[in-house]
Design an enzyme around this catalytic site. Structure first.
Site, PDB file in Angstrom:
ATOM      1  N   GLY A  38       0.878  -1.178   0.000  1.00 12.15           N
ATOM      2  CA  GLY A  38       0.000   0.000   0.000  1.00 12.15           C
ATOM      3  C   GLY A  38       0.908   1.219   0.000  1.00 12.15           C
ATOM      4  N   GLY A  40       0.428   4.034   1.224  1.00 12.60           N
ATOM      5  CA  GLY A  40       0.438   4.627   2.556  1.00 12.60           C
ATOM      6  C   GLY A  40       1.386   3.894   3.485  1.00 12.60           C
ATOM      7  N   ASN A 179       4.590  11.424 -10.616  1.00  9.86           N
ATOM      8  CA  ASN A 179       5.365  10.850 -11.712  1.00  9.86           C
ATOM      9  C   ASN A 179       4.873  11.490 -13.016  1.00  9.86           C
ATOM     10  OD1 ASN A 179       3.056   9.497 -12.546  1.00  9.86           O
ATOM     11  ND2 ASN A 179       3.664   7.541 -11.646  1.00  9.86           N
ATOM     12  N   THR A 240       8.553  -2.128  -7.285  1.00 10.44           N
ATOM     13  CA  THR A 240       7.472  -1.784  -6.348  1.00 10.44           C
ATOM     14  C   THR A 240       8.028  -0.992  -5.154  1.00 10.44           C
ATOM     15  OG1 THR A 240       6.476  -3.898  -6.941  1.00 10.44           O
ATOM     16  CG2 THR A 240       5.502  -2.739  -5.071  1.00 10.44           C
ATOM     17  N   ASP A 244       7.592   5.339  -3.433  1.00  9.80           N
ATOM     18  CA  ASP A 244       7.238   5.558  -2.012  1.00  9.80           C
ATOM     19  C   ASP A 244       8.498   5.842  -1.194  1.00  9.80           C
ATOM     20  OD1 ASP A 244       4.582   4.963  -2.636  1.00  9.80           O
ATOM     21  OD2 ASP A 244       4.915   2.815  -2.318  1.00  9.80           O
TER      22      ASP A 244
HETATM   23  O1  RIB Z   1       3.572   1.942  -4.558  1.00 10.97           O
HETATM   24  C1  RIB Z   1       3.546   0.533  -4.423  1.00 10.97           C
HETATM   25  C2  RIB Z   1       2.239   0.089  -3.830  1.00 10.97           C
HETATM   26  O2  RIB Z   1       1.183   0.394  -4.718  1.00 10.97           O
HETATM   27  C3  RIB Z   1       2.148  -1.393  -3.590  1.00 10.97           C
HETATM   28  O3  RIB Z   1       2.636  -1.795  -2.338  1.00 10.97           O
HETATM   29  C4  RIB Z   1       0.657  -1.683  -3.793  1.00 10.97           C
HETATM   30  O4  RIB Z   1      -0.018  -2.012  -2.624  1.00 10.97           O
HETATM   31  C5  RIB Z   1       0.088  -0.436  -4.442  1.00 10.97           C
HETATM   32  O5  RIB Z   1      -0.703   0.239  -3.593  1.00 10.97           O
END
Ligand code: RIB
Length: 296
Positions: A38, A40, A179, A240, A244
């Protein structure tokens, strides 16, 4: 400064595939793993691993206890997280042979936030504190307005982009992390060189940060001072949570340091370490490791 992140908590089901599944195709995956994720949760964990005091708020279903536990294990305050009668947010993520991903998201409990809950979450925060938001929860527009009314600083990563985000009061926020795709949706320009001026015209008082994948990142302060940061090349295993991690480490750097190029290098190195490993939250490095890599 305390950071409150009212953000998504997802269980990520990650499938390793030779290529992304095509329309009408049935494709065998070669591995399947379950990770905490997520946007968050990932950003909260990255902030905590970067050394900040982080409070995470949001909703989970009955199977989502591992998400709150994972945050707590990383030093994030989880006292505001609430259970609700919905499935926890979850994703199906394909990771291809080049380490690129594509994500199918089910918002579930993340989209059960109410105005009363926002008021409760914001109650312990005030001027000088920061609210961090992404767009995987509902009522983001209201959160922005309420946090600004309390004098809080607000940083927004409007991902994933949605039509209602185009109407969000983003001109009120302090920092926007985008982005190229999100930037194009907000300002109508696809060329990153044209995006910054177009965004600047729309959001004159906002610090803009564009993350451009292999092209690195662009940072522009409201006064127009602009910095560019390249990527640190690594073998890509899984992208992934790279964005974040970049966001959280840039915020963490800026909390203790006015040297923006140095903060950008910190964020870029943290993101590079994240893409060199599998998973979302699991792949996010700690500050000591990032600093060591920058020194070596
Ligand atoms: O930014 C990566 C995240 O995006 C993943 O962990 C997934 O849950 C989506 O929300």
């Amino acid at each position: 400064m305390k950071i409150l992140n009212i953000g998504s908590l997802n269980i990520d089901y990650v499938y390793t595939v030779p290529h992304f599944v095509r329309p009408g195709e049935t494709l065998s995956s070669t591995a399947m793993e379950v990770f905490c994720g997520g946007k968050g949760l990932n950003q909260s964990i990255a902030l905590a691993r970067a050394g900040l005091e982080v409070y995470h708020a949001g909703f989970i279903g009955e199977e989502g206890g591992l998400l709150a536990q994972n945050l707590a294990d990383n030093g994030v305050d989880v006292s505001l997280i609430q259970p609700c009668a919905e499935k926890s947010g979850h994703t199906i993520i394909q990771v291809d042979a080049a380490g690129q991903n594509c994500i199918l998201l089910y918002g579930g409990a993340n989209r059960r936030i109410t105005e009363e809950y926002i008021d409760k979450a914001l109650a312990a925060f005030s001027a000088g504190d920061m609210l961090l938001l992404q767009n995987e929860v509902n009522l983001v527009n209201s959160m922005i307005r309420k946090a600004k009314a309390r004098g809080m600083r607000v940083a927004v990563n409007p991902a994933p982009m949605s039509p209602d985000m185009l109407l969000a009061p983003l001109d009120l926020v302090d920092m926007l992390f985008l982005n190229e795709v999100e930037a194009a949706d907000l300002c109508g320009e696809v060329d990153p060189q044209l995006q910054i001026p177009a965004l600047r015209a729309r959001y004159p008082n906002v610090t803009l940060v564009l993350t451009l994948g292999e092209q690195g990142a662009l940072y522009q302060a409201p006064g127009g001072e602009t910095f560019r940061q390249g990527i640190y090349p690594v073998t890509v295993v899984d992208t992934t949570a790279a964005g974040d991690t970049f966001i959280a480490y840039l915020l963490a750097g800026l909390e203790v340091n006015n040297d923006i190029p140095q903060c950008l290098r910190l964020a870029a190195m943290a993101a590079a370490l994240t893409v060199s490993r599998k998973g979302a939250a699991a792949s996010i490095p700690r500050m000591e490791e990032v600093r060591e890599c920058l020194c070596s």
